[in-house]
Design a protein around this motif. Structure first.
Motif, short mmCIF file in Angstrom:
data_model
loop_
_atom_site.label_atom_id
_atom_site.label_comp_id
_atom_site.label_asym_id
_atom_site.label_seq_id
_atom_site.Cartn_x
_atom_site.Cartn_y
_atom_site.Cartn_z
N THR A 16 0.84 -1.20 0.00
CA THR A 16 0.00 0.00 0.00
C THR A 16 0.87 1.25 0.00
N ILE A 17 2.00 1.18 0.70
CA ILE A 17 2.88 2.35 0.73
C ILE A 17 3.48 2.58 -0.65
N VAL B 149 -3.35 5.54 4.47
CA VAL B 149 -3.21 4.60 3.36
C VAL B 149 -2.98 3.16 3.82
N VAL B 150 -2.25 2.99 4.93
CA VAL B 150 -1.94 1.64 5.38
C VAL B 150 -3.20 1.01 5.98
N PRO B 151 -3.28 -0.33 5.96
CA PRO B 151 -4.45 -0.97 6.56
C PRO B 151 -4.56 -0.59 8.03
N GLN C 218 1.00 9.15 -5.69
CA GLN C 218 0.73 10.06 -4.59
C GLN C 218 -0.23 11.19 -4.94
N PHE D 155 0.92 4.10 -2.78
CA PHE D 155 0.72 5.49 -2.36
C PHE D 155 1.81 6.39 -2.91
N LEU E 87 0.31 9.24 5.22
CA LEU E 87 0.64 7.82 5.21
C LEU E 87 -0.32 6.95 6.05
#
Lengths: 274, 317
Positions: A252-253, B138-140, A260, A256, B135
């Motif tokens: 996911t990072i 975005v992460v679970p 972005q 992102f 950030l």
């Protein structure tokens, strides 16, 4: 000028401090992941002998390869279909302005603030009666339905901004409704469509409630759901758990960072419209 | 010349225009029909997995049902239980306490951070901070929960830092202590939502006309006055959005609580979402779980609609 520079320095320092605080949990997880598996290290403590092998061990223990492909399969099944049918409906509601469209839109709007917990119990019994419990379909099908309120809200908002004269011009040239949609409006909707796709991909990847209720086998779940199971199994082995968590949140990072700009605008517009 | 001599082609053109118009009208009717075909797939998915379950939730809430044996009609008894059972009342209270953390901290802190980012910090640092702050969004949430469980644990960073600065006495397992567990869960939520609120407010600030600030400075207004009279009113809509999103997140919190505390210690962090899950799938009280689900959904609407009404109305004025 000197004063301005000084406030700038202070402001910058404050922001750096804030960033450090935001990143702290990740940093703590990272240093912990490098400790000897099975030990109980301190929160933030660089090990004398970093155990990079923990990442490999966690990959094996969680069967990460299988989980990863399961998540990808679910995303592939959910996102294109959701985006496609939401775009079609948004087009009909925002551009064609069909009779009764306002009512249909209100019906969809009803679901916009709906917490998933509100419908999870009946969804369980519904999926069970379909014989789909413990399959990926148990996650895929409900998610498509649950994404419709936002998807349609999003796409309708886009299609409302496209001048109606464009459709009329295409009509005069003899375009059918399908051609109007596919040849004229879909190409123009590409930014809205891709933002929606990115959002839905991350939501699906991170979806937790549906997998833990509807699917027992972690290998049939999404990444987040599998992580829940991993925590249950390896919760006492903190270094291994940290390594596994980092592996699971890494994709996911990456998404992102790559997308972005798309991402931030999509999420912002998403919440502004919602 | 043409006007007087060529009257018949002109008629032709008129009739052909008339028939084209009629043809367009006929087509318009087809379009309306075709339009419905475009909505149908979405409506089917929505009906099958949202509307129908929604109706079922309401129906289940009126029955006593263990999920296996035939259901028994109980009227509103389940709702009476939701509002009289001390455990269930405390679950609803927890949801409201979480709002303080999930909404209060991100909005207030977000205003401060956005102000710093826009006016007081070097641009490059602000841009980086924007990314970093985003950030957690975005992460679970599951990963956030795991990371924070570790940060707040007995040997976690928080206790490490407290010991280092001489507050070793107050260290504890923050998520395992009856007094601190719920605020600790709240902090996790605030961490997740701060970035979203900050960036939203920042976008709002960039839309405010700089001339307003110049005028205020000429009038001799201080920074506080500027903030209260220009920034805050200008951000009304964005603040409304932040509050809406974060209140929904607080009331329907599930992932973070499930991972970090499972509702414990005791029932100290039990929230509606987790309670619904427990009641329906472990205690086999499907009716009661559904009644709580109905209450939760109504609660969300009751909290959201006034906020929407206030901010929308204010921005129209």
């Amino acid at each position: 000028m000197i004063i301005a520079r000084r406030t700038r320095l202070v402001g910058g320092a404050l922001l750096v401090l804030l960033m450090a605080l935001i990143l702290l949990p990740f940093a703590s997880m990272f240093t912990t992941a490098l400790h000897q598996s099975g030990t109980y290290p301190n929160g933030l403590d660089w090990p004398s002998q970093p155990q990079w092998g923990n990442f490999g061990a966690a990959f094996q223990a969680a069967n990460m390869g299988a989980i990863f492909s399961s998540s990808v399969l679910i995303v592939i099944a959910v996102v294109p279909v959701s985006v496609a049918i939401a775009t079609m409906a948004g087009f009909a509601l925002g551009q064609l302005r069909i009779r009764g469209g306002r009512l249909v839109f209100l019906l969809f709007l009803l679901g916009l603030t709906l917490p998933f917990e509100g419908v999870i119990v009946p969804i369980y019994y519904e999926i069970r009666s379909m014989g789909l419990l413990n399959t990926r379909w148990a996650i895929i099908l409900p998610l498509i339905g649950l994404y419709m309120p936002f998807g349609i809200f999003w796409m309708r908002a886009h299609f409302l901004t496209v001048p109606h004269e464009l459709s009329e011009a295409a009509r005069v040239d003899g375009a059918t409704t399908w051609q109007l949609f596919w040849r004229v409006h879909v190409p123009l909707a590409r930014p809205a469509v891709s933002s929606l796709g990115i959002l839905m991909t991350v939501w699906t990847w991170n979806q937790f409630l549906l997998p833990i209720v509807l699917v027992d086998d972690p290998l049939q779940r999404t990444m987040a759901g599998a992580l829940g199971a991993f925590q249950g199994q390896w919760g006492t082995d903190i270094p291994l758990l940290s390594a596994g968590s980092l592996l699971i949140l890494a994709p996911t990072i990456v998404v992102f960072v790559v997308f972005q700009r798309h991402f931030v605008t999509a999420l912002l517009q998403g919440s502004l419209k919602g | 010349m043409i006007r007087t001599t060529t009257s018949s082609p002109r008629d032709d053109r008129a009739t052909s225009r008339g028939s084209a118009l009629r043809a367009l009208q006929v087509r318009a009717r087809d379009v309306r029909l075709h339009g419905w075909l475009f909505v149908l797939p979405a409506l089917a998915a929505y009906g099958l997995f949202v509307l129908w379950p929604l109706i079922q939730t309401f129906k289940f809430s009126l029955y006593l049902w263990d999920g296996v044996a035939p259901a028994q009609w109980t009227g509103l008894d389940n709702f009476k239980t939701v509002f009289s059972d001390p455990d269930l009342i405390s679950v609803l209270e927890h949801a409201f306490q979480l709002i303080v953390f999930f909404s209060g901290i991100p909005v207030v802190l977000g205003l401060a951070v956005a102000t710093v980012m826009q006016r007081l910090a070097p641009r490059r640092i602000s841009a980086t901070a924007r990314t970093v702050l985003f950030l957690p969004q975005v992460v679970p949430l599951v990963a956030a929960g795991i990371a924070w469980s570790w940060v707040l644990s007995t040997s976690g960073v928080v206790n490490q830092a407290l010991t280092a600065i001489g507050f070793g006495g107050v260290t504890r397992a923050w998520l395992g202590d009856f007094g601190t567990a719920l605020p600790a869960v709240g902090i996790i939520g605030a961490w997740v939502l701060l970035g979203l609120c900050t960036v939203l407010l920042l976008t709002g600030m960039s839309k405010i006309d700089p001339a307003l600030y110049e005028a205020a400075q000429i009038d001799g207004a201080g920074a506080v006055r500027e903030f209260l009279s220009i920034t805050l009113p200008g951000l009304r809509q964005e603040i409304g959005v932040c509050v809406t999103v974060t209140v929904i997140a607080a009331l329907s919190a599930f992932d973070i609580v499930y991972i970090s505390t499972r509702g414990g210690p005791g029932n100290a962090t039990m929230v509606p979402g987790l309670m619904i899950y427990q009641l329906a799938f472990f205690n086999r009280e499907v009716g009661l779980a559904s009644a709580l689900a109905v209450v939760l959904m109504v609660l969300v609407l009751v909290c959201i609609l006034p906020i929407q009404w206030l901010t929308r109305k204010a921005s129209d004025a």
